[in-house]
Write a protein that holds these residues in place. Structure first.
Motif, mmCIF file in Angstrom:
data_model
loop_
_atom_site.group_PDB
_atom_site.id
_atom_site.type_symbol
_atom_site.label_atom_id
_atom_site.label_comp_id
_atom_site.label_asym_id
_atom_site.label_seq_id
_atom_site.Cartn_x
_atom_site.Cartn_y
_atom_site.Cartn_z
ATOM 1 N N TYR A 1 0.727 -1.388 0.098
ATOM 2 C CA TYR A 1 -0.046 0.090 0.086
ATOM 3 C C TYR A 1 0.855 1.324 0.060
ATOM 4 N N ASP A 2 2.007 1.170 0.389
ATOM 5 C CA ASP A 2 2.933 2.434 0.365
ATOM 6 C C ASP A 2 3.488 2.448 -0.961
ATOM 7 N N PHE A 3 2.645 3.146 -1.752
ATOM 8 C CA PHE A 3 3.051 3.365 -3.394
ATOM 9 C C PHE A 3 4.254 4.192 -3.533
ATOM 10 N N ASP A 4 4.607 4.992 -2.747
ATOM 11 C CA ASP A 4 5.745 5.970 -2.912
ATOM 12 C C ASP A 4 6.904 5.530 -2.123
ATOM 13 N N GLY A 5 6.907 4.461 -1.160
ATOM 14 C CA GLY A 5 8.101 3.730 -0.612
ATOM 15 C C GLY A 5 8.525 4.761 0.524
ATOM 16 N N ASP A 6 7.751 5.702 1.044
ATOM 17 C CA ASP A 6 8.445 6.454 1.912
ATOM 18 C C ASP A 6 8.131 5.994 3.375
ATOM 19 N N ASN A 7 7.682 4.642 3.660
ATOM 20 C CA ASN A 7 7.657 4.106 4.990
ATOM 21 C C ASN A 7 6.236 4.515 5.573
ATOM 22 N N TYR A 8 5.447 5.541 4.912
ATOM 23 C CA TYR A 8 4.388 6.169 5.356
ATOM 24 C C TYR A 8 3.104 5.845 4.453
ATOM 25 N N ARG B 1 -2.020 10.588 2.268
ATOM 26 C CA ARG B 1 -3.240 10.670 1.406
ATOM 27 C C ARG B 1 -3.000 10.019 0.184
ATOM 28 N N HIS B 2 -2.093 10.316 -0.589
ATOM 29 C CA HIS B 2 -1.638 10.154 -2.009
ATOM 30 C C HIS B 2 -1.795 8.200 -1.927
ATOM 31 N N ASP B 3 -0.976 7.610 -1.014
ATOM 32 C CA ASP B 3 -0.941 6.088 -0.895
ATOM 33 C C ASP B 3 -2.488 5.747 -0.774
ATOM 34 N N LEU B 4 -3.066 6.314 0.284
ATOM 35 C CA LEU B 4 -4.389 5.770 0.619
ATOM 36 C C LEU B 4 -5.324 5.812 -0.440
ATOM 37 N N LYS B 5 -5.161 6.926 -1.517
ATOM 38 C CA LYS B 5 -5.993 6.991 -2.480
ATOM 39 C C LYS B 5 -5.708 6.097 -3.608
ATOM 40 N N GLU B 6 -4.584 5.790 -3.925
ATOM 41 C CA GLU B 6 -4.185 4.655 -4.783
ATOM 42 C C GLU B 6 -4.687 3.377 -4.288
ATOM 43 N N VAL C 1 -10.944 8.472 2.222
ATOM 44 C CA VAL C 1 -9.447 8.676 2.812
ATOM 45 C C VAL C 1 -9.469 9.595 3.961
ATOM 46 N N GLY C 2 -10.272 10.584 4.269
ATOM 47 C CA GLY C 2 -10.549 11.493 5.306
ATOM 48 C C GLY C 2 -10.860 10.674 6.515
ATOM 49 N N LYS C 3 -12.053 9.929 6.308
ATOM 50 C CA LYS C 3 -12.444 9.165 7.324
ATOM 51 C C LYS C 3 -11.603 8.079 7.819
ATOM 52 N N VAL C 4 -10.719 7.445 7.031
ATOM 53 C CA VAL C 4 -9.611 6.542 7.400
ATOM 54 C C VAL C 4 -8.654 7.349 8.247
ATOM 55 N N LEU C 5 -8.392 8.365 7.777
ATOM 56 C CA LEU C 5 -7.355 9.105 8.450
ATOM 57 C C LEU C 5 -7.949 9.500 9.932
ATOM 58 N N GLU C 6 -9.163 10.013 10.059
ATOM 59 C CA GLU C 6 -9.752 10.537 10.957
ATOM 60 C C GLU C 6 -9.789 9.368 12.139
ATOM 61 N N LEU D 1 -3.489 8.520 14.595
ATOM 62 C CA LEU D 1 -3.626 8.862 16.188
ATOM 63 C C LEU D 1 -2.637 9.861 16.436
ATOM 64 N N ASP D 2 -1.597 10.288 15.647
ATOM 65 C CA ASP D 2 -0.834 11.208 15.877
ATOM 66 C C ASP D 2 -1.163 12.613 15.034
ATOM 67 N N ASP D 3 -1.997 12.453 14.368
ATOM 68 C CA ASP D 3 -2.637 13.741 13.489
ATOM 69 C C ASP D 3 -1.437 14.220 12.691
ATOM 70 N N ASP D 4 -0.608 13.314 11.826
ATOM 71 C CA ASP D 4 0.290 13.928 11.040
ATOM 72 C C ASP D 4 -0.112 13.898 9.360
ATOM 73 N N ASN D 5 -1.503 13.303 9.431
ATOM 74 C CA ASN D 5 -2.317 13.239 8.025
ATOM 75 C C ASN D 5 -1.592 12.038 7.291
ATOM 76 N N MET D 6 -1.072 11.199 7.938
ATOM 77 C CA MET D 6 -0.518 10.030 7.189
ATOM 78 C C MET D 6 -0.448 8.749 8.367
#
Length: 189
Positions: A117-124, A127-132, A151-156, A160-165
């Motif tokens: 699921y980590d499409f860009d390979g940055d270990n997070y 939003r982009h990864d979740l959309k893909e 995606v907003g609901k998943v992040l919500e 847990l640390d509110d960093d948007n990923m």
């Protein structure tokens, strides 16, 4: 045991058993499946390091019924190929089947699901990864607005640390609450 001697050495089979969730018989069955994808490319004898040298191209791997219909087919091939190309050696192929086997533990499956699921390979999982991921899961049947909403609901729920990923720990927490995860993250040989 004549068949095992002709394909792999005893040392190779022992090493495969040590680093997979398979018996010798299952390893040979996975090899037969590997060879059936490209019989002209894959020899019957895999001694002398051939298991790490001979690759089946991505274009041939994606014709396999076991992964062809999976919405993450491309990502799976890229994640499990050692060089990230999607082309696989037997060792890569065996690793893939081992992780997707019913015997693989939840934590191993979770780690590979995160990589897929980590499409860009940055270990997070951004939003982009979740959309893909959502596009793959729904096969493009949702609008951009619907995808953004989900995606907003998943992040919500999971960020847990509110960093948007999602970090791996946050993802693992979500998976631990999913009773269906082990049933869906497998491929039978």
């Amino acid at each position: 045991m004549g068949n095992t001697v002709s394909v792999f050495t005893d040392d190779q089979l022992e090493a495969y058993q040590d680093c997979t969730f398979f018996t010798r018989k299952e390893i040979l069955r996975v090899f037969e499946r590997f060879r059936s994808v490209s019989p002209n490319r894959v020899p019957i004898n895999m001694r002398d390091g051939k298991s790490r040298k001979i690759k089946i191209p991505y274009q041939e791997l994606v014709t396999m019924t076991e992964i062809r219909e999976n919405p993450f087919c491309e990502r799976i091939c890229h994640v499990f190929s050692e060089d990230g190309s999607g082309d696989m050696t037997f060792d890569d192929f065996l690793d893939m089947f081992s992780v997707f086997s019913e015997a693989a533990p939840r934590d191993i499956k979770c780690a590979y699901a995160f990589k897929i699921y980590d499409f860009d390979g940055d270990n997070y999982l951004s939003r982009h990864d979740l959309k893909e991921t959502l596009k793959c899961l729904t096969r493009g049947e949702l609008t951009d607005e619907e995808i953004s909403f989900v995606v907003g609901k998943v992040l919500e729920e999971a960020d847990l640390d509110d960093d948007n990923m999602l970090s791996y720990i946050e993802f693992e927490h979500v998976i631990s609450r999913s009773s269906d995860f082990l049933n869906t993250f497998h491929i039978r040989i």
